[in-house]
Write an enzyme that holds these catalytic residues in place. Structure first.
Site, PDB file in Angstrom:
ATOM      1  N   SER A 152       0.879  -1.312   0.016  1.00  0.00           N
ATOM      2  CA  SER A 152       0.057   0.044   0.075  1.00  0.00           C
ATOM      3  C   SER A 152       0.870   1.217  -0.032  1.00  0.00           C
ATOM      4  O   SER A 152       1.241   1.399   1.050  1.00  0.00           O
ATOM      5  CB  SER A 152      -0.845   0.192   1.327  1.00  0.00           C
ATOM      6  OG  SER A 152      -1.770   1.179   1.296  1.00  0.00           O
ATOM      7  N   THR A 153       1.062   1.886  -0.994  1.00  0.00           N
ATOM      8  CA  THR A 153       1.781   3.185  -1.375  1.00  0.00           C
ATOM      9  C   THR A 153       1.429   4.374  -0.441  1.00  0.00           C
ATOM     10  O   THR A 153       1.877   5.238   0.009  1.00  0.00           O
ATOM     11  CB  THR A 153       2.068   3.606  -2.735  1.00  0.00           C
ATOM     12  OG1 THR A 153       0.576   3.922  -3.179  1.00  0.00           O
ATOM     13  CG2 THR A 153       2.752   2.502  -3.619  1.00  0.00           C
ATOM     14  N   CYS A 154      -0.060   4.248  -0.258  1.00  0.00           N
ATOM     15  CA  CYS A 154      -0.471   5.509   0.813  1.00  0.00           C
ATOM     16  C   CYS A 154      -0.234   5.271   2.125  1.00  0.00           C
ATOM     17  O   CYS A 154      -0.090   6.262   2.707  1.00  0.00           O
ATOM     18  CB  CYS A 154      -2.386   4.999   0.693  1.00  0.00           C
ATOM     19  SG  CYS A 154      -2.827   5.521  -0.939  1.00  0.00           S
ATOM     20  N   PHE A 155       0.152   4.128   2.596  1.00  0.00           N
ATOM     21  CA  PHE A 155       0.494   3.850   4.022  1.00  0.00           C
ATOM     22  C   PHE A 155       2.005   3.352   4.317  1.00  0.00           C
ATOM     23  O   PHE A 155       2.248   3.090   5.403  1.00  0.00           O
ATOM     24  CB  PHE A 155      -0.533   3.101   4.653  1.00  0.00           C
ATOM     25  CG  PHE A 155      -1.847   3.667   4.776  1.00  0.00           C
ATOM     26  CD1 PHE A 155      -2.379   4.727   5.444  1.00  0.00           C
ATOM     27  CD2 PHE A 155      -2.929   3.131   3.763  1.00  0.00           C
ATOM     28  CE1 PHE A 155      -3.658   5.118   5.525  1.00  0.00           C
ATOM     29  CE2 PHE A 155      -4.183   3.674   3.625  1.00  0.00           C
ATOM     30  CZ  PHE A 155      -4.561   4.670   4.384  1.00  0.00           C
ATOM     31  N   ASN A 156       2.691   3.306   3.101  1.00  0.00           N
ATOM     32  CA  ASN A 156       3.976   2.671   3.103  1.00  0.00           C
ATOM     33  C   ASN A 156       4.036   1.353   3.822  1.00  0.00           C
ATOM     34  O   ASN A 156       4.745   1.064   4.693  1.00  0.00           O
ATOM     35  CB  ASN A 156       5.107   3.514   3.647  1.00  0.00           C
ATOM     36  CG  ASN A 156       5.138   5.064   3.239  1.00  0.00           C
ATOM     37  OD1 ASN A 156       4.854   5.149   1.822  1.00  0.00           O
ATOM     38  ND2 ASN A 156       5.642   5.959   3.773  1.00  0.00           N
TER      39      ASN A 156
END
Length: 185
Positions: A152-156
């Site tokens: 999840s790139t939004c939340f690393n």
């Protein structure tokens, strides 16, 4: 000020360099690390740095060392799955072994966070949360062996099932990163 003599010339040069070069640059670096937030854009200050220095200060260094990457990883237990279990301890070891390869590290950073460099975080350390378990088609979380990982790139975040070997982890990661990636030119 005392006149410059042979006895005090070293001290004079040291103070001159500090006051004319180091002090303003240190002040500018402090301002930049604070995120530009409470300051107006100050072009004379920014002009003290090269374009590469500014990019690196703002975006991070694209040379992602193994030590820097490992320092970003935060292995956190999730649901009922623990990194202390035998299967997940092995998987963690395989992941740490895989990131010894620079190309893999860079691709994993890009795939799991969207970044091409480890950014300099202003108020906190940059973290990539690594958790055991992936979602199945029915919404349950599992660590079934040798499945594709999730990110999840939004939340690393990077979520991993268990892997039976380094080769299986590398194969699954390569497949996931090739299929689900950014196409940025």
């Amino acid at each position: 000020q005392a006149p410059v003599t042979l006895d005090n010339v070293e001290d004079f040069v040291r103070k001159l360099c500090f006051n004319q070069y180091m002090k303003p640059r240190a002040k500018a670096l402090y301002w930049i690390t604070q995120g530009f937030g409470s300051h107006d854009t100050h072009f004379p200050t920014l002009s003290m740095f090269t374009r590469e220095e500014l990019r690196e200060m703002y975006s991070g260094n694209e040379t992602v060392s193994e030590a820097d990457f490992v320092a970003c990883l935060s292995f956190e237990d999730a649901n009922s799955y623990k990194w202390s279990s035998r299967a997940m301890r092995a998987t963690r070891g395989y992941l740490l072994e895989a990131i010894q390869d620079e190309a893999f590290r860079k691709q994993l950073l890009r795939w799991s966070t969207g970044y091409t460099a480890i950014p300099y975080a202003v108020n906190k350390k940059f973290i990539i949360k690594v958790q055991p378990g992936i979602r199945t088609s029915d919404g349950r979380v599992t660590i079934h062996q040798d499945r594709l990982p999730e990110a999840s790139t939004c939340f690393n975040e990077l979520r991993l099932p268990s892997y039976s070997s380094l080769a299986k982890l590398q194969e699954a990661m390569a497949t996931a990163m090739a299929v689900n990636t950014f196409n940025v030119q």
